[in-house]
Every structure is written in C-alpha cells, then in structure tokens.
Scaffold this active site. Structure first.
Site, PDB file in Angstrom:
ATOM      1  N   ASP A 141     100.318  11.075 108.949  1.00 50.43           N
ATOM      2  CA  ASP A 141     101.416  10.125 108.759  1.00 50.43           C
ATOM      3  C   ASP A 141     100.843   8.738 108.471  1.00 50.43           C
ATOM      4  O   ASP A 141      99.716   8.431 108.848  1.00 50.43           O
ATOM      5  CB  ASP A 141     102.266  10.084 110.034  1.00 50.43           C
ATOM      6  CG  ASP A 141     103.587   9.361 109.842  1.00 50.43           C
ATOM      7  OD1 ASP A 141     103.961   9.085 108.686  1.00 50.43           O
ATOM      8  OD2 ASP A 141     104.249   9.073 110.858  1.00 50.43           O
ATOM      9  N   GLU A 142     101.610   7.880 107.809  1.00 55.49           N
ATOM     10  CA  GLU A 142     101.219   6.494 107.513  1.00 55.49           C
ATOM     11  C   GLU A 142      99.841   6.434 106.844  1.00 55.49           C
ATOM     12  O   GLU A 142      98.969   5.650 107.226  1.00 55.49           O
ATOM     13  CB  GLU A 142     101.231   5.642 108.789  1.00 55.49           C
ATOM     14  CG  GLU A 142     102.533   5.656 109.569  1.00 55.49           C
ATOM     15  CD  GLU A 142     103.654   4.871 108.899  1.00 55.49           C
ATOM     16  OE1 GLU A 142     103.477   4.422 107.752  1.00 55.49           O
ATOM     17  OE2 GLU A 142     104.724   4.717 109.517  1.00 55.49           O
ATOM     18  N   LYS A 152     110.967  10.407 106.492  1.00 53.38           N
ATOM     19  CA  LYS A 152     109.632  11.019 106.484  1.00 53.38           C
ATOM     20  C   LYS A 152     109.331  11.727 107.803  1.00 53.38           C
ATOM     21  O   LYS A 152     108.675  12.767 107.809  1.00 53.38           O
ATOM     22  CB  LYS A 152     108.558   9.986 106.178  1.00 53.38           C
ATOM     23  CG  LYS A 152     108.288   8.958 107.265  1.00 53.38           C
ATOM     24  CD  LYS A 152     107.170   8.005 106.854  1.00 53.38           C
ATOM     25  CE  LYS A 152     106.923   6.953 107.922  1.00 53.38           C
ATOM     26  NZ  LYS A 152     106.379   7.511 109.159  1.00 53.38           N
ATOM     27  N   THR A 153     109.796  11.166 108.926  1.00 55.41           N
ATOM     28  CA  THR A 153     109.555  11.817 110.215  1.00 55.41           C
ATOM     29  C   THR A 153     110.230  13.182 110.254  1.00 55.41           C
ATOM     30  O   THR A 153     109.665  14.162 110.751  1.00 55.41           O
ATOM     31  CB  THR A 153     110.071  10.939 111.372  1.00 55.41           C
ATOM     32  OG1 THR A 153     109.447   9.657 111.303  1.00 55.41           O
ATOM     33  CG2 THR A 153     109.764  11.567 112.717  1.00 55.41           C
ATOM     34  N   ARG A 170     113.770  -3.222 107.409  1.00 52.69           N
ATOM     35  CA  ARG A 170     114.111  -2.861 108.792  1.00 52.69           C
ATOM     36  C   ARG A 170     115.623  -2.904 108.991  1.00 52.69           C
ATOM     37  O   ARG A 170     116.143  -2.367 109.966  1.00 52.69           O
ATOM     38  CB  ARG A 170     113.472  -3.841 109.799  1.00 52.69           C
ATOM     39  CG  ARG A 170     111.956  -3.944 109.842  1.00 52.69           C
ATOM     40  CD  ARG A 170     111.248  -2.627 109.884  1.00 52.69           C
ATOM     41  NE  ARG A 170     110.948  -2.157 108.535  1.00 52.69           N
ATOM     42  CZ  ARG A 170     110.681  -0.895 108.218  1.00 52.69           C
ATOM     43  NH1 ARG A 170     110.731   0.039 109.140  1.00 52.69           N
ATOM     44  NH2 ARG A 170     110.390  -0.550 106.982  1.00 52.69           N
ATOM     45  N   GLN A 174     104.191  -0.380 101.979  1.00 47.83           N
ATOM     46  CA  GLN A 174     104.206  -0.774 103.386  1.00 47.83           C
ATOM     47  C   GLN A 174     102.796  -0.861 103.971  1.00 47.83           C
ATOM     48  O   GLN A 174     102.613  -0.761 105.180  1.00 47.83           O
ATOM     49  CB  GLN A 174     105.067   0.199 104.197  1.00 47.83           C
ATOM     50  CG  GLN A 174     106.541   0.172 103.796  1.00 47.83           C
ATOM     51  CD  GLN A 174     107.404   1.012 104.716  1.00 47.83           C
ATOM     52  OE1 GLN A 174     107.612   0.688 105.883  1.00 47.83           O
ATOM     53  NE2 GLN A 174     107.924   2.108 104.190  1.00 47.83           N
TER      54      GLN A 174
END
Length: 652
Positions: A221-222, A37-38, A607, A252
């Site tokens: 973002d997020e 996504k980044t 993670r 998330q």
C-alpha cells in the site's frame, strides 16, 4: 486463477473488480484520493484466500499500524484465516523476520530503540567525538543519519564521500560512533529494521530464497511513499513468483523529507515493462467541485502519471476562499463558522478538521476554539506509550530482555525511587565507558567501582538489590511457555512499581488506570496466535505499536497536512494559505520541491467530503516588529479555477 462470480466481488466498480481479479504477475494500481483502495486491497487478500491460497503465503505491507489493523479486521470479517497472513507495516514485517533470524547477523538478540534512546545515544556519540551539542544539533544529526540509512549508506561510505565537507564529515564520524555504541548495547533503531533486513538477505541468499518461496503474493500500500531500502526489499521478496500488487498515487507523494522517492512509482513500468496498470479514478469521498478543483491544481505538475479523477457524488458547494486581516481574525472566524455549521446541519464535532502546513499555525486557532467551547484534539499529541508510567514499565521490560540496554537501565534504576543519585551514576558511567562495557556489567561490579570512585556502602547495597532484581527478571524472560501478562505481573510485584502512586490523587489514579491498560494489552497479546512467543517479540511489538491508543471521542481535529494523509472529514478547513508558508519558502528554488508542495495542497483539498474552506490572512506580525507585514496569498489559490470557488474578504 479462475475468476468466479461471488458475493465478495459485489459492490466493486469495474476498475476495482479488475484489480482484485488480476492476481498473477506485476500489477500497479494507480488509486486516486477517495477511490476505495483499502477496499480493493482487503478484497484482494480475501479473494486470494477464497481461491485456496494458504494465508501465510500472502504478504501485505502498509505504512501505518492503523492501516495494518484495519486491513486485518476487514479481511478477518470475510475470512477468519486472515490472522495467519503476513499483514503489517514495513517495520513490523522486518522486525518479525529479524527476530527469527538475528543469529545470521552474529547477534543473540536486539532491542529496538525509541526516540529518547536515539537522542541520548547520538548525543553521547557527539560528545565523545568532541562536539558541543544542543537539541537542534541532536535533531540535525539524527535526521542526517536516518537519511543515510534510508539510502543504504554505511558510516564508512558517509565518511569517505564527505571527507572535504566539514559539516557532513563530522556528522559521518558521529554516525560511526553512534553505531559503535549501539553494538555494545545490542540496539537497533527503526531504520535498522529495514536496513538490517536487506543486509540479512544480501548476505544470506539461501535465507532470502526461503522467504521468496514463502511469499507467493506480495501487496504494498502507499507505494509512492517507499524509499530506496523499502523498494529494494519489495523487489527482493517478490523476485521469484513476480506476483506483486502495488497500490499508490504519485499525486500524493509528500514525504521526500523522509527519503520517499516518487521515482519508485513514476519509473516502475520502465523497470518492469510487463506490469499491468489499473486506474481507480472514481472518487467516492468528495463532491464534483472539490475533485475537479484538486485535479486542476495538481495538473500544474510535470512529475506525475497521467490520471484524471472524477467524482461519483453531486456537484456540491463552491470551495469557499476567505481572506482576513490577520491570523487572529482568521482563527476567530473559523471557530465561529464551525459552531454555526454544526448548529444548522446537526453535524458532530468529529465531522470537522482544520489543516495547516506548519504546526505553529495551530496557536491562534486553539485560543479561538477554547473561546467558543469547542472540543478539539491535535493529531500527534502524547500517545499512550509516551506516558511516563508506561515508558517506565516498558524500560523495565526492555532491561529484563537485554541487560546491555544502557538506556533502559538508566531509566529504571530509580523507579520507584531508590536513592541512587546522579553523582553515583556518573561514576558508574565513567567506569563503563573506560572499559567499553555495558552499564549493567559495571553495576554488577559495583564493589570495584566503589573502591575506585568512593561510593558509600548504603548506595552499593541498593545497587546490588537492583542488579539481583534484573537478573531474576532476565531469567524469567527466557522461561518456556512465556506469558507477557504473567511476566508483567511479576515485574510490577518484584519492583514494587505501584508504591509510587497515591490512589487518592486524581493524576495518580489515571496512571494506575494506564498500567491496568498495559496489563490488558499483555493478556490480548498472549491470546494471539504468533510465530514467536517471547519477551523479545513482546518488547518489539510494544515499541512498534505507536498508534494503539486511538481516541474515538467527539472533537474537532487539528492537524498538519502531512499528518492528515489517509484521513477524511465532511467539513474541512485549510488555513494559513500564504505564499512562503504554503508553499513553503524553501521549496521556491527547486522545481521538484515546489511540485511536492503542490501535491501536499492536493492532499489537503482531497481530505474534504462535503465542503472545503480555504483561508489566508493579509498581514502578519514578526517577532520584534511593531508594524504588520503584508503577505501574499498562496499561488495555489490562483491555480483553482474560478468556476469552482467563491472568494470572500472578511474585514472583521
């Protein structure tokens, strides 16, 4: 906009490419863990610049300074106009807007409070309201006030809504007094940056219109972590052009305790039916077994958007589940296993992380890692800006900017030591509180205070030197062609700040180095192109730059799962997987809370890159108890299908 084939789009998969090219209208990108996504966000900003969009018309909002910095650096590597884009956290963007427009709120300036300022101010407010306070009560008050602010609830509303509730009613009264004190000192807390920006726009439609015109493209973002006020702010700023790009993952969403509302992402399409949805489902981080196992786990949740991630990597090893007799044996085994894996794979220490639900769980682990001589770092330890010498200098900078900043005045009046005692300070405080004036005004009237409160002439003289010093620094702060580096140099010289350090002492040598680091930061800040070049802006950016001190050494990372979000490691351990710990016992009575705990477990599992180790212990010792108490394993372990895991019982 016309989509063209260029080098910028190479290396993107079809979904990522579609997300980058969908520049117009409302776009919701559901981006799973490890889905790049980044890369999509940064490529999209670069693509907009490439298509001729003026950089200052692009607003990209992140949740952490680290993410904002990474985005700026990545985009700048592609297009050096990126530094003119509005890229930053919610708080830094709001700070920038408020700094330029604070007069619309009837203020000349504001100072951003840090954690210690908030604690001391709310403690003062509680005492003034007749309450007895300790650390626990201060924490409870600040938590409740923050929740109210993130919901947009004013002190008046809080008092009205909780008239019959003794606990929340008294907290609402403290909230009101806390705000009263802040007005006297020109203070904003971190929540105010968001709340006051929304209030600014609500009360000034013309000003809002200017920013709506300015920001043609808004990226967030997020998005699953936004609260009510953040959501309202995003809606406001994107209203005119409607070109909004929201990236998030409902699976998330783990910050409801910070007022994040998962409904913002779950219900967005209902609120805006024209929204185009793109799914980033390819996981580039984890093996197939880790991805499939985490899918199975989070699939037990009902509050989610239908999305199924898949791995583009190999099948990978089974997830290893270990059961131990107690937490001490669990920690010893984890430490030894890290040593063995490192020896056999030539991995670096930084390739390993140990995650846990509660911070106290690191206790046994730290001892075990020390026994094995394993270097480690706990995420969340003292940052550069929390070190005493830096906090002292920042307090001087704040006091120079805002002479009504009582907390900064208190922190600086005896740095370096001036022999102004606590008894004298109590007399000054009482004088200021009785007259409802800032402490500095009381200090400037020290002759009057001394005549009433009996302060000796020597102390009065020292206070006059201090007030004259701050007045001089305050005048320097408003000079044209402001330079943070020059101001800091003058401040250090005028206060004789370095006289408190002995270069022969190792600990003082480190403190001197930290001061040098801050002066270097000031020079870097001066070199940046920015809209405002003032001490006020420098103060705010220091306060917001909590992640500026990133250590790149080789160590094993210990962290809570909440703090691990957004990070990744090839070799990942999740320890302490017992029922009532993970999931937390408080989540059991509320299905929504239990689902958030499951999402937290999903975050923990995703993670991991190469290998994932899950551990739990069968017994624990409670305080005051001589006999061990049996523990059940986390039910989340049973929600991982058997074909993705290998379960082992360790007896030694």
């Amino acid at each position: 906009m016309l989509a063209v084939e260029n080098d910028l789009l190479k290396g993107l998969n079809d979904s990522q490419r579609a997300a980058v090219l969908a520049t117009e209208g409302r776009n919701l990108v559901l981006a799973g863990a490890g889905s790049g996504k980044t890369k999509v966000l940064t490529t999209r900003v670069a693509y907009l610049l490439q298509q001729g969009v003026d950089p200052w018309r692009i607003l990209a909002i992140t949740f952490t300074n680290k993410s904002a910095k990474e985005m700026k650096e990545r985009v700048n590597a592609i297009d050096n106009r990126a530094f003119k884009c509005w890229i930053g956290t919610f708080h830094s963007i709001c700070n920038r807007i408020l700094s330029t427009n604070i007069h619309h709120l009837g203020m000349d300036m504001f100072t951003l409070m840090d954690d210690s300022d908030q604690k001391s101010t709310v403690k003062t407010a509680a005492v003034q309201m007749g309450l007895e306070v300790d650390k626990t009560i201060v924490y409870s008050l600040l938590s409740q006030i923050s929740l109210w602010k993130n919901e947009g609830v004013s002190p008046g509303q809080a008092m009205s809504e909780h008239q019959g509730d003794k606990d929340k009613g008294s907290k609402a009264q403290v909230y009101q007094q806390y705000e009263n004190i802040k007005v006297v000192n020109n203070y904003f807390d971190f929540d105010d940056l968001l709340l006051q920006t929304v209030n600014l726009f609500r009360n000034n439609p013309e000003l809002l219109g200017r920013y709506q015109n300015l920001f043609r493209y808004v990226l967030v973002d997020e998005f699953q972590d936004t609260n009510k006020i953040q959501f309202e702010l995003v809606e406001m700023l994107s209203h005119k052009h409607g070109n909004i790009f929201l990236v998030g993952d409902a699976d998330q969403s783990i910050y409801s305790f910070r007022s994040a509302k998962i409904e913002n992402i779950l219900s967005y399409q209902k609120l805006h039916p024209e929204t185009q949805v793109t799914m980033l489902q390819e996981n580039y981080r984890s093996t197939k077994k880790i991805v499939n196992a985490s899918n199975s786990l989070v699939g037990h949740n009902k509050m989610r958007l239908d999305r199924e991630a898949f791995s583009v990597g190999n099948a990978g090893d089974d997830i290893h589940v270990f059961r131990f007799n107690d937490a001490s044996r669990e920690a010893d085994f984890v430490a030894r296993l890290i040593v063995n894996i490192r020896r056999t794979t030539n991995a670096d220490w930084k390739d390993f992380a140990v995650l846990y639900r509660m911070n106290f769980q690191s206790k046994h682990l730290e001892l075990a890692l020390r026994d094995e001589n394993i270097p480690y770092k706990i995420v969340g330890t003292t940052s550069f800006y929390d070190r005493k010498e830096i906090k002292d200098l920042v307090s001087y900078i704040r006091a120079s900017h805002n002479l009504a900043d009582d907390n900064a005045i208190e922190k600086t009046i005896n740095v370096p030591k001036r022999g102004i005692g606590e008894t004298t300070m109590n007399k000054v405080r009482n004088f200021a509180q009785e007259r409802r004036i800032p402490m500095f005004v009381a200090l400037q009237n020290i002759d009057e205070v001394a005549s009433q409160q009996k302060i000796n002439k020597s102390t009065v003289a020292k206070i006059k030197v201090f007030t004259e010093l701050l007045v001089e620094l305050n005048q320097k702060a408003v000079e044209e062609d402001f330079s943070a580096a020059t101001f800091l140099k003058i401040l250090i010289k005028k206060t004789d700040f370095m006289s408190q350090f002995d270069r022969e002492k190792e600990e003082d040598e480190a403190r001197i180095e930290n001061v040098t680091h801050l002066r270097h930061y000031a020079r870097q800040w001066d070199a940046q192109e920015k809209e405002i070049n003032s001490l006020a802006q420098f103060v705010s950016e220091i306060s917001l730059d909590g992640e500026a001190d990133e250590d790149e050494d080789d160590f094993v990372t210990l962290t809570s799962v909440h703090s691990a979000k957004g990070l990744e490691w090839p070799e990942t351990f999740v320890i302490g997987l017992e029922d009532d710990v993970f999931p937390h016992y408080r989540s059991k009575s509320n299905p929504a809370d239990l689902e958030e705990e499951r999402r937290l477990m999903y975050v923990a599992m995703t993670r991991a890159g190469k290998r994932l180790y899950l551990t739990h212990s069968a017994f624990k010792y409670e305080y005051g108890s001589q006999k061990p108490i049996r523990q059940k394993p986390s039910p989340f372990l049973d929600e991982i299908p058997s074909n993705y895991k290998t379960v082992m019982i360790q007896t030694a």
